[in-house]
Structure formats: structure tokens, C-alpha cells
Design a protein around this motif. Structure first.
Motif, mmCIF file in Angstrom:
data_model
loop_
_atom_site.group_PDB
_atom_site.id
_atom_site.type_symbol
_atom_site.label_atom_id
_atom_site.label_comp_id
_atom_site.label_asym_id
_atom_site.label_seq_id
_atom_site.Cartn_x
_atom_site.Cartn_y
_atom_site.Cartn_z
ATOM 1 N N ARG A 22 -24.153 9.053 -16.294
ATOM 2 C CA ARG A 22 -25.027 10.056 -16.571
ATOM 3 C C ARG A 22 -25.262 10.986 -15.606
ATOM 4 N NH1 ARG A 22 -27.963 5.458 -18.806
ATOM 5 N NH2 ARG A 22 -27.608 5.522 -21.224
ATOM 6 N N LEU A 23 -25.491 10.533 -14.422
ATOM 7 C CA LEU A 23 -25.464 11.468 -13.086
ATOM 8 C C LEU A 23 -24.111 12.245 -12.984
ATOM 9 C CD1 LEU A 23 -26.396 12.500 -10.588
ATOM 10 C CD2 LEU A 23 -25.831 10.548 -9.252
ATOM 11 N N ARG A 24 -23.033 11.740 -13.101
ATOM 12 C CA ARG A 24 -21.811 12.433 -13.228
ATOM 13 C C ARG A 24 -21.617 13.523 -14.180
ATOM 14 N NH1 ARG A 24 -17.095 7.658 -12.267
ATOM 15 N NH2 ARG A 24 -16.240 9.006 -13.978
ATOM 16 N N ALA A 25 -22.102 12.902 -15.435
ATOM 17 C CA ALA A 25 -22.141 14.291 -16.294
ATOM 18 C C ALA A 25 -22.945 15.343 -16.064
ATOM 19 C CB ALA A 25 -22.609 13.607 -17.669
ATOM 20 N N ARG A 26 -24.131 15.080 -15.434
ATOM 21 C CA ARG A 26 -25.202 16.112 -15.103
ATOM 22 C C ARG A 26 -24.487 17.079 -13.960
ATOM 23 N NH1 ARG A 26 -28.801 11.945 -15.314
ATOM 24 N NH2 ARG A 26 -29.242 11.769 -12.984
ATOM 25 N N GLY A 30 -22.632 19.714 -16.432
ATOM 26 C CA GLY A 30 -23.877 20.536 -16.315
ATOM 27 C C GLY A 30 -23.960 21.588 -14.987
ATOM 28 N N ARG A 31 -23.864 20.854 -13.795
ATOM 29 C CA ARG A 31 -23.841 21.974 -12.620
ATOM 30 C C ARG A 31 -22.722 22.409 -12.151
ATOM 31 N NH1 ARG A 31 -25.974 18.507 -8.589
ATOM 32 N NH2 ARG A 31 -23.942 18.747 -7.078
ATOM 33 N N LEU A 32 -21.617 21.884 -12.174
ATOM 34 C CA LEU A 32 -20.469 22.548 -11.790
ATOM 35 C C LEU A 32 -19.518 23.079 -12.735
ATOM 36 C CD1 LEU A 32 -19.369 19.829 -9.123
ATOM 37 C CD2 LEU A 32 -20.752 21.836 -8.779
ATOM 38 N N GLY A 33 -20.084 22.578 -14.011
ATOM 39 C CA GLY A 33 -19.178 23.383 -15.130
ATOM 40 C C GLY A 33 -17.624 23.033 -15.152
ATOM 41 N N LYS A 174 -12.144 26.781 -12.061
ATOM 42 C CA LYS A 174 -13.194 27.511 -11.170
ATOM 43 C C LYS A 174 -13.243 27.459 -9.828
ATOM 44 C CE LYS A 174 -16.302 27.874 -15.279
ATOM 45 N NZ LYS A 174 -17.870 27.397 -15.593
ATOM 46 N N VAL A 175 -12.464 26.439 -9.368
ATOM 47 C CA VAL A 175 -12.474 26.002 -7.919
ATOM 48 C C VAL A 175 -10.912 26.033 -7.063
ATOM 49 C CG1 VAL A 175 -14.731 24.842 -8.091
ATOM 50 C CG2 VAL A 175 -12.621 23.576 -8.347
ATOM 51 N N THR A 176 -10.906 25.822 -6.006
ATOM 52 C CA THR A 176 -9.977 25.377 -5.260
ATOM 53 C C THR A 176 -9.727 24.236 -4.816
ATOM 54 O OG1 THR A 176 -9.906 27.840 -4.273
ATOM 55 C CG2 THR A 176 -8.463 26.302 -3.247
ATOM 56 N N ALA A 177 -8.709 23.603 -4.784
ATOM 57 C CA ALA A 177 -8.749 22.056 -4.629
ATOM 58 C C ALA A 177 -7.794 21.886 -3.528
ATOM 59 C CB ALA A 177 -8.382 21.139 -5.731
ATOM 60 N N MET A 178 -8.175 20.747 -2.556
ATOM 61 C CA MET A 178 -7.380 20.343 -1.557
ATOM 62 C C MET A 178 -7.361 18.821 -1.321
ATOM 63 S SD MET A 178 -9.580 21.750 1.761
ATOM 64 C CE MET A 178 -9.839 23.325 1.212
ATOM 65 N N ALA A 179 -6.323 18.294 -0.629
ATOM 66 C CA ALA A 179 -6.417 16.583 -0.579
ATOM 67 C C ALA A 179 -6.584 16.700 0.915
ATOM 68 C CB ALA A 179 -4.945 16.075 -1.193
#
Length: 280
Positions: A22-26, A30-33, A174-179
Motif C-alpha cells: 500500500r505504501l508503494r502504491a501511494r 500517487g506521488r510520483l505518477g 516522466k523521469v530519467t533513469a540510471m543504473a
């Protein structure tokens, strides 16, 4: 407090895992879209079905306030199967001594600013320490994590800067990803502890967490007896319950204590259960 949940003990902590999802969903939807799979208010994906280890932070009331998922890279994992474009055509990293760290998040709505025990900074560091110490004991040397530039700055500020990166940064929605690569070394753990001023053991025993969750789920009333799980052994839990029975001032309070004993009886030794029956 940190509890690690894997295939061996997940049957004991179903409610904790549900709260974590549930936290992960929020956070992620929810927050990061993010475009993630959420059902019944819980975010899960196919990698949760591969028996990962979840490093979960609980507050003193038993609420999930932070988490991270650790998955072996010898099989399917997110960098190899979802974010593979980051690798620029190179084969994914695979080693029994390299784990992937994903789905890190903290409950920013419940936690405060600053560096207090119930702060975002503290829980972030606590989860990181728990993850690295757990992996280190399992013989893991390094961790790879898909992060964004914001998380990269957080890691650098918190004494946990990556020592290298794999491939190149790529736009992902919506974001840039890096490893990022991080070693599971004593020096890294010490650096995070120094930044956060976390000195002691961050892990809780299964018995402590089971008792805490039992207290959290027990119906609240004016007759409820405040409870914090005793540290350490089954014998110490027995001592705690004996004292609560001695201090009970009404039949209702005695019933409340007995209900709590029943809820955590699976964590007590046979000797402790017999002693409590005699006391009753």
C-alpha cells in the motif's frame, strides 16, 4: 526498526507486506505518477513473485514507513528485463554476489523533516543500513539500483554515493533513469551511520515485530494496556506478560492481557507458555 521478510518467513508477516504494498502504491502511483500495477490499493509486480527479500522499516506503532526490495541478478530482474535500454546494448550484470535493489520508498506523509528518529532522513538511512548489512551477511559484495537524478543526489548527500554507473542515463516516462553501483562494504555502512547518527542495531527480532503487530491489530478501548514488545528472548516476553497480569486492576484488563498472550503465543517457547498458564 527493520524487519527482513523473505520466502522463509513471509507467512508470518502478511499484514506487514500488505501495508508495504500500500505504501508503494501511494508513493509510486500517487506521488510520483509512475505507470505501475495497483490492485486493491496495493502496488505489486512480477518481480515480487520471485521470492525477493523485502527490507521493511516500521515505526514504534507498527506502521510501515519505508521499504526496499532485494533481488538476485542471476535470474529475472528489472535492469535486465525492464530498464535494459540503460545498458546500451551490453549484456546485463549477473552474479550471485550482486543483488538488485529496487522499489525503495519512504512514507513522506507520516514522517517529518530533519534527522530525528521519525524523520524521512532517518528512515532512509535505516533502510539503507539494513539492506547493506543483510546483503553483506549473505555474502553479497555489490548492489545495483535503477535510480533517478534526485535519488542520486540523495545518495551522495547521505554518505552513500554510488562508486560507478552502468550504461547511460535514459528518459523513462516522466523521469530519467540510471543504473548505480554500490559496494556492500563496512566503509559504506559506517559512512551512512555517521551521516544519520544511527549507532545501534537496526534490526528487530521476529518476536518483537509479531508482538507489535498483534498489539496494533487489537481493538482499542479504555481498558487496553499500553504495550511495547520486550527486547530479546521468549523468556523476556514471558516476564513482561507476567508483570502485566500482576498489574491488572480489573477483569477487563486481565482479559486484554490474555488476548495479547494468545495473539503472540506462537513466538513463545513451550516452557514460557506453560509458565503463563500456571500463572493464570
Amino acid at each position: 526498526m527493520i524487519i527482513t521478510i523473505d520466502s522463509l518467513n513471509r507467512h508470518k508477516f502478511g499484514s506487514v507486506l500488505d501495508d508495504m504494498y500500500r505504501l508503494r502504491a501511494r508513493v509510486f502511483q500517487g506521488r510520483l505518477g509512475w505507470d505501475v500495477n495497483v490492485q486493491d490499493g496495493m502496488e505489486r509486480d512480477e518481480f515480487d513473485d520471485l521470492d525477493p527479500t523485502h527490507v521493511v522499516s516500521l515505526d514504534d506503532d507498527g506502521n510501515v514507513v519505508g521499504c526496499m526490495r532485494l533481488l538476485q541478478t542471476t535470474g529475472p530482474h528489472m535492469l535486465a528485463d525492464v530498464f535494459y535500454s540503460i545498458l546500451d546494448g551490453e549484456p546485463p550484470l549477473r552474479s550471485s554476489r550482486l543483488w538488485e535493489a529496487t522499489r525503495f520508498c519512504v512514507d513522506t506523509a507520516r514522517l517529518s523533516g530533519g534527522k530525528s528518529r521519525n524523520s524521512i532522513s532517518y528512515v532512509t538511512s535505516e533502510v539503507m543500513i539494513g539492506a547493506f548489512e543483510y546483503a553483506q551477511k549473505a555474502g553479497v559484495l555489490d548492489a545495483v539500483a535503477v535510480i533517478d537524478p534526485v535519488m542520486n543526489r540523495v545518495l551522495k548527500r547521505s554518505g552513500n554515493a554510488p562508486y560507478d554507473y552502468v550504461g547511460s542515463a535514459k528518459p523513462m516516462g516522466k523521469v530519467t533513469a540510471m543504473a548505480a553501483l554500490m559496494d556492500c562494504s563496512d566503509e559504506r555502512i559506517a559512512s551512512i551511520r555517521e551521516f544519520s547518527d544511527i549507532r545501534g542495531n537496526v534490526f528487530s527480532s521476529e518476536e518483537e515485530v509479531i508482538a507489535l503487530i498483534a498489539e496494533k491489530s487489537r481493538p482499542k478501548s479504555d481498558n487496553c494496556i499500553p504495550f511495547r514488545p520486550a527486547k530479546g528472548s521468549s523468556g523476556e516476553l514471558q516476564d513482561y506478560f507476567v508483570q502485566q497480569l500482576r498489574d491488572a486492576n480489573s477483569p477487563e484488563e486481565i482479559v486484554a492481557v490474555r488476548q495479547l498472550i494468545e495473539a503472540v503465543s506462537g513466538t513463545l517457547s513451550d516452557k514460557s507458555r506453560q509458565a503463563l498458564r500456571r500463572f493464570n
